[in-house]
Write a protein that holds these residues in place. Structure first.
Motif, PDB file in Angstrom:
ATOM      1  N   MET A 130       0.848  -1.192   0.000  1.00  0.00           N
ATOM      2  CA  MET A 130       0.000   0.000   0.000  1.00  0.00           C
ATOM      3  C   MET A 130       0.884   1.243   0.000  1.00  0.00           C
ATOM      4  O   MET A 130       1.927   1.273   0.656  1.00  0.00           O
ATOM      5  N   ASN A 131       0.486   2.272  -0.729  1.00  0.00           N
ATOM      6  CA  ASN A 131       1.255   3.506  -0.861  1.00  0.00           C
ATOM      7  C   ASN A 131       1.418   4.179   0.496  1.00  0.00           C
ATOM      8  O   ASN A 131       0.450   4.589   1.128  1.00  0.00           O
ATOM      9  N   ILE A 132       2.686   4.301   0.957  1.00  0.00           N
ATOM     10  CA  ILE A 132       2.941   4.871   2.276  1.00  0.00           C
ATOM     11  C   ILE A 132       2.546   6.338   2.329  1.00  0.00           C
ATOM     12  O   ILE A 132       2.111   6.858   3.355  1.00  0.00           O
ATOM     13  N   ARG A 133       2.667   7.025   1.185  1.00  0.00           N
ATOM     14  CA  ARG A 133       2.273   8.439   1.144  1.00  0.00           C
ATOM     15  C   ARG A 133       0.769   8.580   1.359  1.00  0.00           C
ATOM     16  O   ARG A 133       0.319   9.480   2.068  1.00  0.00           O
ATOM     17  N   ALA A 134      -0.001   7.671   0.784  1.00  0.00           N
ATOM     18  CA  ALA A 134      -1.452   7.705   0.976  1.00  0.00           C
ATOM     19  C   ALA A 134      -1.805   7.471   2.439  1.00  0.00           C
ATOM     20  O   ALA A 134      -2.731   8.092   2.976  1.00  0.00           O
ATOM     21  N   LEU A 135      -1.069   6.577   3.093  1.00  0.00           N
ATOM     22  CA  LEU A 135      -1.310   6.330   4.517  1.00  0.00           C
ATOM     23  C   LEU A 135      -1.019   7.581   5.342  1.00  0.00           C
ATOM     24  O   LEU A 135      -1.754   7.897   6.287  1.00  0.00           O
ATOM     25  N   LYS A 136       0.047   8.288   4.992  1.00  0.00           N
ATOM     26  CA  LYS A 136       0.380   9.503   5.743  1.00  0.00           C
ATOM     27  C   LYS A 136      -0.653  10.601   5.493  1.00  0.00           C
ATOM     28  O   LYS A 136      -0.958  11.388   6.391  1.00  0.00           O
ATOM     29  N   PHE A 179      -3.779   9.967   4.917  1.00  0.00           N
ATOM     30  CA  PHE A 179      -4.898   9.506   5.744  1.00  0.00           C
ATOM     31  C   PHE A 179      -4.686   9.902   7.211  1.00  0.00           C
ATOM     32  O   PHE A 179      -5.610  10.399   7.871  1.00  0.00           O
ATOM     33  N   LEU A 180      -3.474   9.683   7.732  1.00  0.00           N
ATOM     34  CA  LEU A 180      -3.192  10.002   9.134  1.00  0.00           C
ATOM     35  C   LEU A 180      -3.343  11.496   9.407  1.00  0.00           C
ATOM     36  O   LEU A 180      -3.866  11.902  10.450  1.00  0.00           O
ATOM     37  N   SER A 181      -2.895  12.314   8.482  1.00  0.00           N
ATOM     38  CA  SER A 181      -3.012  13.760   8.665  1.00  0.00           C
ATOM     39  C   SER A 181      -4.479  14.186   8.729  1.00  0.00           C
ATOM     40  O   SER A 181      -4.871  14.984   9.584  1.00  0.00           O
ATOM     41  N   LEU A 182      -5.304  13.627   7.839  1.00  0.00           N
ATOM     42  CA  LEU A 182      -6.729  13.966   7.861  1.00  0.00           C
ATOM     43  C   LEU A 182      -7.404  13.401   9.105  1.00  0.00           C
ATOM     44  O   LEU A 182      -8.285  14.042   9.698  1.00  0.00           O
ATOM     45  N   ALA A 183      -6.987  12.205   9.533  1.00  0.00           N
ATOM     46  CA  ALA A 183      -7.572  11.603  10.734  1.00  0.00           C
ATOM     47  C   ALA A 183      -7.255  12.425  11.981  1.00  0.00           C
ATOM     48  O   ALA A 183      -8.044  12.475  12.919  1.00  0.00           O
ATOM     49  N   GLU A 184      -6.091  13.072  12.003  1.00  0.00           N
ATOM     50  CA  GLU A 184      -5.708  13.886  13.161  1.00  0.00           C
ATOM     51  C   GLU A 184      -6.373  15.251  13.147  1.00  0.00           C
ATOM     52  O   GLU A 184      -6.803  15.758  14.187  1.00  0.00           O
ATOM     53  N   THR A 185      -6.449  15.870  11.977  1.00  0.00           N
ATOM     54  CA  THR A 185      -6.994  17.232  11.897  1.00  0.00           C
ATOM     55  C   THR A 185      -8.504  17.260  11.687  1.00  0.00           C
ATOM     56  O   THR A 185      -9.168  18.215  12.104  1.00  0.00           O
ATOM     57  N   LEU A 186      -9.033  16.208  11.008  1.00  0.00           N
ATOM     58  CA  LEU A 186     -10.451  16.171  10.624  1.00  0.00           C
ATOM     59  C   LEU A 186     -10.849  17.454   9.886  1.00  0.00           C
ATOM     60  O   LEU A 186     -11.930  18.001  10.072  1.00  0.00           O
ATOM     61  N   HIS A 187      -9.895  17.904   9.051  1.00  0.00           N
ATOM     62  CA  HIS A 187     -10.124  19.128   8.293  1.00  0.00           C
ATOM     63  C   HIS A 187      -9.299  19.040   7.007  1.00  0.00           C
ATOM     64  O   HIS A 187      -8.062  18.959   7.060  1.00  0.00           O
ATOM     65  N   PHE A 188      -9.963  19.051   5.855  1.00  0.00           N
ATOM     66  CA  PHE A 188      -9.250  18.864   4.592  1.00  0.00           C
ATOM     67  C   PHE A 188      -8.251  19.989   4.323  1.00  0.00           C
ATOM     68  O   PHE A 188      -7.152  19.741   3.812  1.00  0.00           O
ATOM     69  N   GLY A 189      -8.605  21.226   4.684  1.00  0.00           N
ATOM     70  CA  GLY A 189      -7.701  22.348   4.437  1.00  0.00           C
ATOM     71  C   GLY A 189      -6.414  22.235   5.229  1.00  0.00           C
ATOM     72  O   GLY A 189      -5.310  22.377   4.686  1.00  0.00           O
TER      73      GLY A 189
END
Length: 292
Positions: free
Chosen positions: A1-7, A9-19
């Protein structure tokens, strides 16, 4: 699985904000959204519920979150082991602590760490110390600074930094009749005094134990998140509070309150670093851990 995609995902999961997540990842919002959709297609499940206003993890997303964190940590470790032949550690670790911990311990720790390991980046988040251990157990942080609980959860490592007494504090001037500036002479009088206490955590447990031992049901005026807020409310005369001495020593409102001479004293705080024992296999975490 693409590690960049996972990161991503983690950033969005932490911020819960797309911007904010897009800014962290240095990509556009549309690219982040596209990457998340592609990840969901690969997983075969919807990871986020989103609309025009809110973003939230689905139950499947919360389950996938643990996998993503562990995978990224393993990736960083193996990449370091295979590609870095120098003596200098490189990478990123996350650290969580209260504002008081930042003033009291982290300035010195981070100063020494930067000199010893300039190639390691520290991602620091501050918040309520009550949640510090939970952030370690759920894998959202590598290291936290907090008070040691009576019982240490399985799999958790602790390294002591300091001991801080727990203090009863009162306003320096009496502003409300039932908020005294001196401790009650009769223990029964405590039942009529408005108390400002933490919602939970080690200090709240110690205070509850203290009152229980004296057979007193305290009058709770406010339950707050964060010890700094307790000092603020006490300084305004709303009630008597209980805070660690370390909080008081670093408070800009220290000159507006005073410490009550209460016996028997509360059990002191044992403050230190927490991490998962398995995290100590990570050379970056181990480097910070051994700095103490």
């Amino acid at each position: 699985m693409n590690i960049r995609a996972l990161k991503h995902f983690l950033s969005l999961a932490e911020t819960l904000h797309f911007g904010r997540a897009a800014d962290e990842c240095n990509i556009s919002i549309s690219a982040l959204s596209r990457n998340i959709r592609q990840l969901e297609d690969a997983v075969g499940a919807q990871l986020f519920n989103r609309d025009n206003r809110t973003v939230a993890l689905t139950p499947e997303g919360r389950q996938f979150l643990k996998y993503a964190r562990e995978s990224c940590n393993q990736w960083d470790m193996i990449r370091y082991e295979l590609t870095d032949n120098s003596d200098q550690l490189r990478g990123e670790i996350s650290l969580y602590g209260s504002v008081t911990a930042s003033y009291s311990f982290l300035f010195d720790l981070l100063s020494r760490f930067r000199i010893a390991h300039p190639g390691i980046e520290i991602k620091l988040r501050t918040g309520d110390p009550e949640h510090a251990i939970a952030h370690i157990l759920d894998g959202s942080e590598d290291i936290t600074i907090a008070a040691r609980p009576l019982k240490l959860p399985r799999g958790l490592a602790f390294k002591p930094i300091a001991i801080s007494p727990l203090l009863f504090i009162a306003p320096i001037e009496q502003q409300v009749p039932n908020v005294p500036t001196d401790p009650p002479k009769d223990p029964k009088e405590w039942a009529d005094i408005p108390m400002i206490l933490s919602e939970g955590g080690v200090s709240r447990y110690q205070v509850d134990e203290w009152f229980a031992q004296h057979g007193i049901k305290p009058k709770i005026y406010a339950q707050v998140t964060g010890n700094e807020a307790i000092v603020s409310m006490v300084s305004l005369g709303f009630g008597i509070g209980v805070v660690p001495k370390i909080v008081l020593d670093n408070s800009p409102l220290a000159n507006r309150i005073h410490v009550l001479d209460v016996t028997p004293e509360l059990e002191p705080y044992d403050i230190g670093l927490f991490t998962l024992k398995k995290n100590l296999a990570n050379p970056l975490v181990e480097a910070f851990w051994n700095l103490m």
